[in-house]
Every structure is written in structure tokens, then in C-alpha cells.
Design an enzyme around this catalytic site. Structure first.
Site, short mmCIF file in Angstrom:
data_model
loop_
_atom_site.label_atom_id
_atom_site.label_comp_id
_atom_site.label_asym_id
_atom_site.label_seq_id
_atom_site.Cartn_x
_atom_site.Cartn_y
_atom_site.Cartn_z
N SER A 96 -49.54 35.58 -101.70
CA SER A 96 -50.42 34.77 -102.53
C SER A 96 -50.69 35.48 -103.86
CB SER A 96 -51.70 34.43 -101.77
OG SER A 96 -52.33 33.31 -102.32
N HIS A 235 -51.00 28.01 -95.63
CA HIS A 235 -50.96 29.09 -96.60
C HIS A 235 -50.84 30.46 -95.94
CE1 HIS A 235 -51.44 30.72 -100.60
NE2 HIS A 235 -52.45 31.47 -100.21
#
Length: 262
Positions: A96, A235
Site C-alpha cells: 500500500s 486490500h
């Protein structure tokens, strides 16, 4: 900068020292994350890979330090640290926001004539696909209310829900998360030559911030080998597929090491 290859610095954690490993892996945390997120990776890969984890300011043992609200500044510091550990091939691995910090670190290493052997990026769209900045680590912006921010973090399933139910813990971690969001949201890709460093990309089928096309666009950022691996999940798919993710990483390390040995 790291004082000695046997120790660590404020920026680097070495949970499972593997001095005889032929390769190092430097891991970069997500927004709000800390070096300890990578402890299971260090434990699983030792002693074949010497795993280091970057510790950003403003968390855990560095919580008294101000957070750094710039991906570029984080990369400046990280590059200096990595150079001190580059007596053997180094692969960078970021998730990320950490993927952007790892990418910018790789650029700096190439500019210094000390390119990384490989780069693994996870849960982040390619820099060239960042529309007004990269996708955030959470659905909530830095300026949103505490309730909205917590709700966004919960949707990503990367933080233990019990932690977010404790008001005292929430007060401790939210300022760091907000600062990291500001760093991610303010990042702007600086166009330049593609890396020579091979890139491996990992993405989740249900990631609300990165679709497959945005992940595949990382291909534009390397003149070297490229691979894309798609996992089921959101995610934080790497939490669900930890063993398979580590296999992709070690395979990338092996290929990069072999290519650099030719």
C-alpha cells in the site's frame, strides 16, 4: 544511517538476523503500520533471506518523533539506510503506501548507482495511474471525523477490530494514520526513466482502491522483467495468503539473484 551491519538504527528493524543469507529483503509498512507487521515474514524466511523492516517515525518506539508526511522524504531516509545494508543483493517489498515508498527508494538507489536487485509492490496502483495522488490506504481522508476514519479502516480489514473498539488505543493510533494518509495523498509521481530493477506486483481481486489494470500498469515502470500475481481478497489479501505471498517474493528474489549473477 545504520551504525553496523550487526545492529539496527532508528529506521531499521532486524527481527531474525540471518548474516549468512545471500540476499536481503527490506520491507515497507502500509499507512498506520509499523515494522512489526513484517515480523512473521522475517521469521518465515530466515535463515535463507535476511529480512529488514523499515520503522517510520511516529509509531511504537518512535512514537515521540513527529510523523513524516512525505513519501519522498521517507524514501530519502530509507535509501540511505538501504545503502548501508547493500553489501549483498537487496530486494524491496512494500504494501500500500509502503509500495510507493519502496518504489521511490528504488529510484533513489538507481540514481546513486546502487540499484536494488528486485522490487515487490502490493496493494497499490502504478504511479502513472495515480489520479491526483495514489489510492489511499483507507477509504477516509485525513480530514474526516474519527468515526468515519475508524469505519474506513475497518472496511479494509487490516487492523484488529478489537483495537479500534478501545478509545485509548484509537486516540494513540489515529494521528499516525492521518499523517500517513496525508503523505499518501500528497504524493505526485515524478515522470522519469523506468527502473532497471525487476518488478513483481501483487493485488487483490476485491481491493476497493486498486483494479487489475491499475496494478498491471506497473509494467510501465521497469525496463526489466515484470510479473503480476492476482490473489482473492481485498486490500489486505496478503494476510489471508501469507504463505503464497512469501512464495511469490522468494521466487522473485531467486530470479533477480540469478539474473544479477549472469
Amino acid at each position: 544511517m545504520t551504525e553496523t551491519l550487526q545492529g539496527t538504527s532508528a529506521w531499521i528493524r532486524r527481527f531474525q538476523p540471518s548474516p549468512d543469507a545471500p540476499h536481503r529483503l527490506v520491507c515497507f509498512p502500509h499507512a498506520g503500520g509499523a515494522a512489526t507487521y513484517w515480523f512473521p515474514t522475517a521469521r518465515a524466511l530466515a535463515p535463507e533471506v535476511d529480512v529488514l523492516a523499515v520503522q517510520y517515525p511516529g509509531r511504537q518506539d518512535r512514537r515521540a518523533e513527529p510523523c513524516v508526511e512525505s513519501v519522498e522524504t521517507l524514501a530519502d531516509h530509507a535509501a540511505e539506510e538501504v545503502l548501508a545494508w547493500s553489501d549483498r543483493p537487496v530486494t524491496l517489498f512494500g504494501h500500500s503506501m509502503g509500495a510507493m515508498v519502496a518504489f521511490e527508494t528504488a529510484r533513489r538507489l538507481e540514481e546513486r548507482g546502487r540499484p536494488a536487485a528486485g522490487l515487490v509492490v502490493s496493494g497499490m496502483r502504478a504511479p502513472s495511474r495515480a489520479r491526483g495522488g495514489p489510492a489511499r490506504d483507507g477509504a477516509a481522508a485525513a480530514a474526516e471525523t474519527e468515526e468515519e476514519l475508524v469505519a474506513g479502516i475497518l472496511r479494509l480489514q487490516g487492523t484488529d477490530a478489537a483495537v479500534l473498539e478501545d478509545p485509548e488505543l484509537v486516540r494513540m493510533i489515529l494521528p499516525t494514520i492521518r499523517s500517513d494518509y496525508r503523505a499518501a495523498e500528497s504524493y505526485r509521481w515524478r515522470p522519469g526513466p523506468p527502473l532497471r530493477t525487476p518488478i513483481a506486483v501483487l493485488t487483490g481481486t476485491e481491493d476497493p482502491h486498486v483494479d487489475t489494470e491499475q496494478a498491471a500498469a506497473w509494467r510501465e515502470h521497469t525496463a526489466g522483467p515484470f510479473s503480476l500475481t492476482v490473489f482473492t481478497g481485498g486490500h489486505f489479501f496478503l494476510n489471508e495468503h501469507a504463505e503464497d505471498v512469501r512464495k511469490v517474493v522468494t521466487d522473485h528474489i531467486a530470479r533477480s539473484f540469478q539474473a544479477n549473477s549472469v
